[in-house]
Design an enzyme around this catalytic site. Structure first.
Site, PDB file in Angstrom:
ATOM      1  N   SER A  30       0.832  -1.208   0.000  1.00 23.09           N
ATOM      2  CA  SER A  30       0.000   0.000   0.000  1.00 23.09           C
ATOM      3  C   SER A  30       0.864   1.254   0.000  1.00 23.09           C
ATOM      4  O   SER A  30       0.570   2.226  -0.706  1.00 23.09           O
ATOM      5  CB  SER A  30      -0.916   0.009   1.224  1.00 23.09           C
ATOM      6  OG  SER A  30      -1.824  -1.067   1.135  1.00 23.09           O
ATOM      7  N   ASP A  56       2.667  -6.345  -8.070  1.00 28.29           N
ATOM      8  CA  ASP A  56       1.851  -5.122  -7.967  1.00 28.29           C
ATOM      9  C   ASP A  56       2.673  -3.852  -8.152  1.00 28.29           C
ATOM     10  O   ASP A  56       2.208  -2.895  -8.784  1.00 28.29           O
ATOM     11  CB  ASP A  56       1.119  -5.072  -6.614  1.00 28.29           C
ATOM     12  CG  ASP A  56      -0.195  -5.843  -6.653  1.00 28.29           C
ATOM     13  OD1 ASP A  56      -0.406  -6.612  -7.617  1.00 28.29           O
ATOM     14  OD2 ASP A  56      -1.009  -5.685  -5.718  1.00 28.29           O
ATOM     15  N   ASN A 105      -3.636  -7.299 -11.634  1.00 27.49           N
ATOM     16  CA  ASN A 105      -4.746  -7.287 -10.686  1.00 27.49           C
ATOM     17  C   ASN A 105      -4.400  -6.380  -9.507  1.00 27.49           C
ATOM     18  O   ASN A 105      -4.763  -6.659  -8.360  1.00 27.49           O
ATOM     19  CB  ASN A 105      -5.048  -8.716 -10.207  1.00 27.49           C
ATOM     20  CG  ASN A 105      -6.432  -8.811  -9.580  1.00 27.49           C
ATOM     21  OD1 ASN A 105      -7.183  -7.842  -9.556  1.00 27.49           O
ATOM     22  ND2 ASN A 105      -6.752  -9.968  -9.048  1.00 27.49           N
ATOM     23  N   GLN A 184     -10.321   2.413  -1.814  1.00 29.39           N
ATOM     24  CA  GLN A 184      -9.340   2.838  -2.830  1.00 29.39           C
ATOM     25  C   GLN A 184      -9.900   3.926  -3.745  1.00 29.39           C
ATOM     26  O   GLN A 184      -9.139   4.683  -4.348  1.00 29.39           O
ATOM     27  CB  GLN A 184      -8.881   1.641  -3.661  1.00 29.39           C
ATOM     28  CG  GLN A 184      -8.033   0.658  -2.858  1.00 29.39           C
ATOM     29  CD  GLN A 184      -7.596  -0.557  -3.657  1.00 29.39           C
ATOM     30  OE1 GLN A 184      -7.809  -0.631  -4.856  1.00 29.39           O
ATOM     31  NE2 GLN A 184      -6.997  -1.513  -2.983  1.00 29.39           N
ATOM     32  N   LYS A 356     -12.446  -8.756  -4.086  1.00 27.67           N
ATOM     33  CA  LYS A 356     -10.983  -8.600  -4.124  1.00 27.67           C
ATOM     34  C   LYS A 356     -10.396  -9.595  -5.137  1.00 27.67           C
ATOM     35  O   LYS A 356     -11.037  -9.848  -6.156  1.00 27.67           O
ATOM     36  CB  LYS A 356     -10.445  -8.728  -2.718  1.00 27.67           C
ATOM     37  CG  LYS A 356     -10.996  -7.587  -1.830  1.00 27.67           C
ATOM     38  CD  LYS A 356     -10.207  -7.330  -0.608  1.00 27.67           C
ATOM     39  CE  LYS A 356     -10.910  -6.391   0.324  1.00 27.67           C
ATOM     40  NZ  LYS A 356     -10.424  -5.024   0.243  1.00 27.67           N
ATOM     41  N   GLU A 357      -9.207 -10.125  -4.892  1.00 27.12           N
ATOM     42  CA  GLU A 357      -8.533 -10.960  -5.892  1.00 27.12           C
ATOM     43  C   GLU A 357      -9.427 -12.107  -6.379  1.00 27.12           C
ATOM     44  O   GLU A 357      -9.316 -12.590  -7.494  1.00 27.12           O
ATOM     45  CB  GLU A 357      -7.226 -11.517  -5.321  1.00 27.12           C
ATOM     46  CG  GLU A 357      -6.063 -10.541  -5.345  1.00 27.12           C
ATOM     47  CD  GLU A 357      -6.128  -9.474  -4.275  1.00 27.12           C
ATOM     48  OE1 GLU A 357      -7.220  -9.165  -3.758  1.00 27.12           O
ATOM     49  OE2 GLU A 357      -5.070  -8.912  -3.947  1.00 27.12           O
ATOM     50  N   HIS A 402      -3.008 -14.352  -3.731  1.00 30.28           N
ATOM     51  CA  HIS A 402      -1.818 -14.489  -2.885  1.00 30.28           C
ATOM     52  C   HIS A 402      -2.148 -14.774  -1.425  1.00 30.28           C
ATOM     53  O   HIS A 402      -1.489 -15.572  -0.762  1.00 30.28           O
ATOM     54  CB  HIS A 402      -0.971 -13.218  -3.002  1.00 30.28           C
ATOM     55  CG  HIS A 402      -1.710 -11.939  -2.715  1.00 30.28           C
ATOM     56  ND1 HIS A 402      -1.136 -10.865  -2.092  1.00 30.28           N
ATOM     57  CD2 HIS A 402      -2.999 -11.548  -2.947  1.00 30.28           C
ATOM     58  CE1 HIS A 402      -2.003  -9.881  -1.985  1.00 30.28           C
ATOM     59  NE2 HIS A 402      -3.150 -10.280  -2.500  1.00 30.28           N
ATOM     60  N   ARG A 403      -3.211 -14.113  -0.915  1.00 32.86           N
ATOM     61  CA  ARG A 403      -3.511 -14.303   0.519  1.00 32.86           C
ATOM     62  C   ARG A 403      -4.097 -15.684   0.810  1.00 32.86           C
ATOM     63  O   ARG A 403      -3.921 -16.228   1.896  1.00 32.86           O
ATOM     64  CB  ARG A 403      -4.439 -13.201   1.032  1.00 32.86           C
ATOM     65  CG  ARG A 403      -3.796 -11.849   0.926  1.00 32.86           C
ATOM     66  CD  ARG A 403      -4.348 -10.780   1.818  1.00 32.86           C
ATOM     67  NE  ARG A 403      -3.845  -9.504   1.331  1.00 32.86           N
ATOM     68  CZ  ARG A 403      -2.595  -9.054   1.511  1.00 32.86           C
ATOM     69  NH1 ARG A 403      -1.740  -9.752   2.220  1.00 32.86           N
ATOM     70  NH2 ARG A 403      -2.211  -7.894   1.000  1.00 32.86           N
TER      71      ARG A 403
HETATM   72  O1  S3P Z   1      -5.652   1.274  -0.283  1.00 30.57           O
HETATM   73  C1  S3P Z   1      -5.025   0.218  -0.145  1.00 30.57           C
HETATM   74  O2  S3P Z   1      -3.777   0.165  -0.184  1.00 30.57           O
HETATM   75  C2  S3P Z   1      -5.791  -1.027   0.080  1.00 30.57           C
HETATM   76  C3  S3P Z   1      -7.081  -0.979   0.528  1.00 30.57           C
HETATM   77  C4  S3P Z   1      -7.869  -2.180   0.871  1.00 30.57           C
HETATM   78  O3  S3P Z   1      -8.854  -2.340  -0.124  1.00 30.57           O
HETATM   79  P1  S3P Z   1     -10.407  -1.871   0.069  1.00 30.57           P
HETATM   80  O4  S3P Z   1     -10.432  -0.455   0.407  1.00 30.57           O
HETATM   81  O5  S3P Z   1     -10.973  -2.184  -1.278  1.00 30.57           O
HETATM   82  O6  S3P Z   1     -10.959  -2.732   1.172  1.00 30.57           O
HETATM   83  C5  S3P Z   1      -6.995  -3.433   0.938  1.00 30.57           C
HETATM   84  O7  S3P Z   1      -7.800  -4.586   0.927  1.00 30.57           O
HETATM   85  C6  S3P Z   1      -6.000  -3.490  -0.201  1.00 30.57           C
HETATM   86  O8  S3P Z   1      -5.201  -4.650  -0.124  1.00 30.57           O
HETATM   87  C7  S3P Z   1      -5.079  -2.315  -0.154  1.00 30.57           C
HETATM   88  C1  PEP Z   2      -7.126  -6.636  -1.888  1.00 25.84           C
HETATM   89  C2  PEP Z   2      -5.835  -6.711  -2.167  1.00 25.84           C
HETATM   90  O1  PEP Z   2      -5.221  -6.138  -3.225  1.00 25.84           O
HETATM   91  P1  PEP Z   2      -5.550  -4.877  -4.164  1.00 25.84           P
HETATM   92  O2  PEP Z   2      -4.532  -3.862  -3.819  1.00 25.84           O
HETATM   93  O3  PEP Z   2      -5.399  -5.404  -5.556  1.00 25.84           O
HETATM   94  O4  PEP Z   2      -6.941  -4.416  -3.863  1.00 25.84           O
HETATM   95  C3  PEP Z   2      -4.912  -7.484  -1.269  1.00 25.84           C
HETATM   96  O5  PEP Z   2      -3.685  -7.346  -1.436  1.00 25.84           O
HETATM   97  O6  PEP Z   2      -5.379  -8.242  -0.402  1.00 25.84           O
END
Ligand code: S3P
Ligand code: PEP
Length: 444
Positions: A30, A56, A105, A184, A356-357, A402-403
């Site tokens: 992140s 990523d 992704n 996000q 998510k993924e 991955h998780r």
């Molecule tokens: O902003 C970020 O770095 C992230 C926000 C989260 O997603 P959501 O806001 O969609 O839950 C998290 O699951 C993702 O792995 C990274």
């Molecule tokens: C939700 C995830 O990834 P992304 O940043 O693609 O949303 C994650 O890494 O668990």
């Protein structure tokens, strides 16, 4: 001792005991992808150290280079899992006004780049893997359209791929965005709107999920000289006339979500496990996962730049019932910890797992049931009752997530041998994961 065999895209993890270990964490995904984008947009040149080296971040790096940003690779101490780079900031305007960007992704690349490119204007085509084209982006696109962006869906309405065009002149200075699908989208707006040089107010409609990720965004924006005022995470105000100024040297923290697998191993096994690269001052919300482990029996030592976890072997792990909205990623690790409890555990308020993924509620339910657990799932929760004895030699499907691969590896510490299918999916955020994990385990 040899522990794991990789054959036919399956990793066999024998039932193992974990010994005390010290793990160097890869950089936070992140933080890495946010810093990359902010540094690329900055007025100045900066050096980023300990950047995550994974799929990523490669997508973000490659996209920035395609957009004409100059990036140099510097020597890194540990070449395997981190990068040191120099980024020549492009002063808020990408040199390339047309590009085709493939972003895999990577949500942290796709969503912020969509916003930045739509606000700056140009002709950009943004796409990813098939699953990325099933992950919603409509709430972000609608908010950007309010700010004058011109974006076309090239597949299904509300989802990537996207075609971005030059912006319209009229810009609404007060926009709103839905907060209940992904944080996000708000992060993307907060990173992009200062580029207009104008003042903006963003209202979040309805519940904002995954709030700690907004805290990461705000803290990093502040480091880059961008002021944002907010009221209870509902209304955000961006003053006019702001520019990104990168700190000359930036260090990326270790990834707190990646730490969760090792910390859970410490709790399950009772053996002291130390993770290096994060501490109590971390700006990552997944640090709160450690507080959850403390509540259910972990003994935690909060060091300077490290955290160490263990458990008294005569203290059983307590069953839990948790609202995990603030730690959606680390909460997957808790689903496996539940197998080490004697009673039913509940993980609630995790509707975002479905987009998510993979659909993580569905995937988790299917794979935990293969191990013999009794699992009840709703739209936004999962309840897990461990079996008296886990099924051995189960093949865990990982759904290119991955998780899924990382958290199910912990099953091997519960006295059961397990197969992890397609283990290479960890490349998304932690290419060296299985090396680190098997390095702290010995087969029984
Ligand atoms: O902003 C970020 O770095 C992230 C926000 C989260 O997603 P959501 O806001 O969609 O839950 C998290 O699951 C993702 O792995 C990274
Ligand atoms: C939700 C995830 O990834 P992304 O940043 O693609 O949303 C994650 O890494 O668990």
């Amino acid at each position: 001792m040899k522990l794991a065999n990789i054959s036919m895209n399956t990793l066999h993890l024998k039932a193992s005991i974990c010994h005390s270990a010290s793990i160097n964490l890869p950089g936070s995904k992140s933080i890495s992808n946010r810093i990359l984008l902010l540094a690329a947009l900055a007025e100045n040149t900066s050096e980023i150290h300990d950047l995550l080296d994974s799929d990523d971040t490669h997508y973000m790096l490659k996209a920035l280079m395609n957009l004409g940003v100059k990036i140099e690779y510097l020597a890194a101490e540990d070449k395997k899992s981190s990068l040191n780079i120099r980024v020549y900031g492009c002063k808020g305007k990408f040199p390339q006004k047309q590009a085709d960007l493939f972003l895999g992704n990577a949500g942290t690349a796709f969503r912020p780049l969509t916003a930045v490119l739509a606000i700056l204007g140009g002709e950009y085509y943004l796409h990813g893997v098939a699953r990325m084209h099933e992950r919603p982006i409509g709430d972000l696109v609608e908010a950007l359209q309010l700010a004058g962006a011109v974006i076309e869906y090239k597949g299904q309405t509300g989802f990537p791929p996207l075609q971005i065009y030059p912006t319209r002149q009229t810009r609404n200075k007060h926009i709103s965005v839905k907060g209940n699908v992904s944080s996000q989208f708000l992060t993307a707006l907060l990173m992009a709107l200062p580029l207009t040089g104008k003042a903006y107010t963003i209202d979040v409609c309805g519940e904002l999920i995954s709030k700690p990720y907004i805290t990461i965004t705000l803290k990093l924006l502040k480091q880059f000289g961008i002021q944002v005022k907010h009221k209870d995470f509902q209304t955000f105000q961006l003053p006019a006339g702001q520019h990104y100024h990168a700190p000359p040297q930036i260090f990326v923290e270790g990834d707190a979500s990646s730490a969760s697998y090792f910390l859970a191993a410490g709790l399950i096994s009772g053996k002291p496990i130390r993770v290096n690269g994060i501490d109590a001052h971390s700006i990552q919300g997944d640090i709160a996962f450690i507080h959850e482990l403390e509540k259910i029996g972990a003994h935690v030592h909060w060091g300077e730049q490290f955290i160490k976890i263990s458990r008294c072997s005569d203290q059983p792990i307590q069953p839990f019932d948790i609202d995990a909205n603030h730690i959606p990623d680390a909460a997957m690790t808790l689903a496996i910890v539940a197998l080490a409890c004697k009673e039913t555990c509940h993980i609630r308020n995790i509707a975002s797992w479905r987009v998510k993924e993979t659909d993580r509620i569905e995937a988790m339910t299917t794979e935990l049931r293969k191990l013999g657990a009794h699992v009840m799932a709703t739209e936004d929760s999962i309840s897990i009752t461990p079996p008296a004895k886990l099924q051995a030699d189960v093949h865990i499907q990982t759904y290119d997530d991955h998780r899924m691969a990382m958290c199910f590896s912990l099953v091997s510490l519960l006295g059961t041998s397990v197969y992890i299918d397609d283990p290479q999916c960890v490349n998304k955020t932690f290419p060296e994961y299985f090396k680190a994990f098997t390095g702290m385990c010995t087969p029984i």
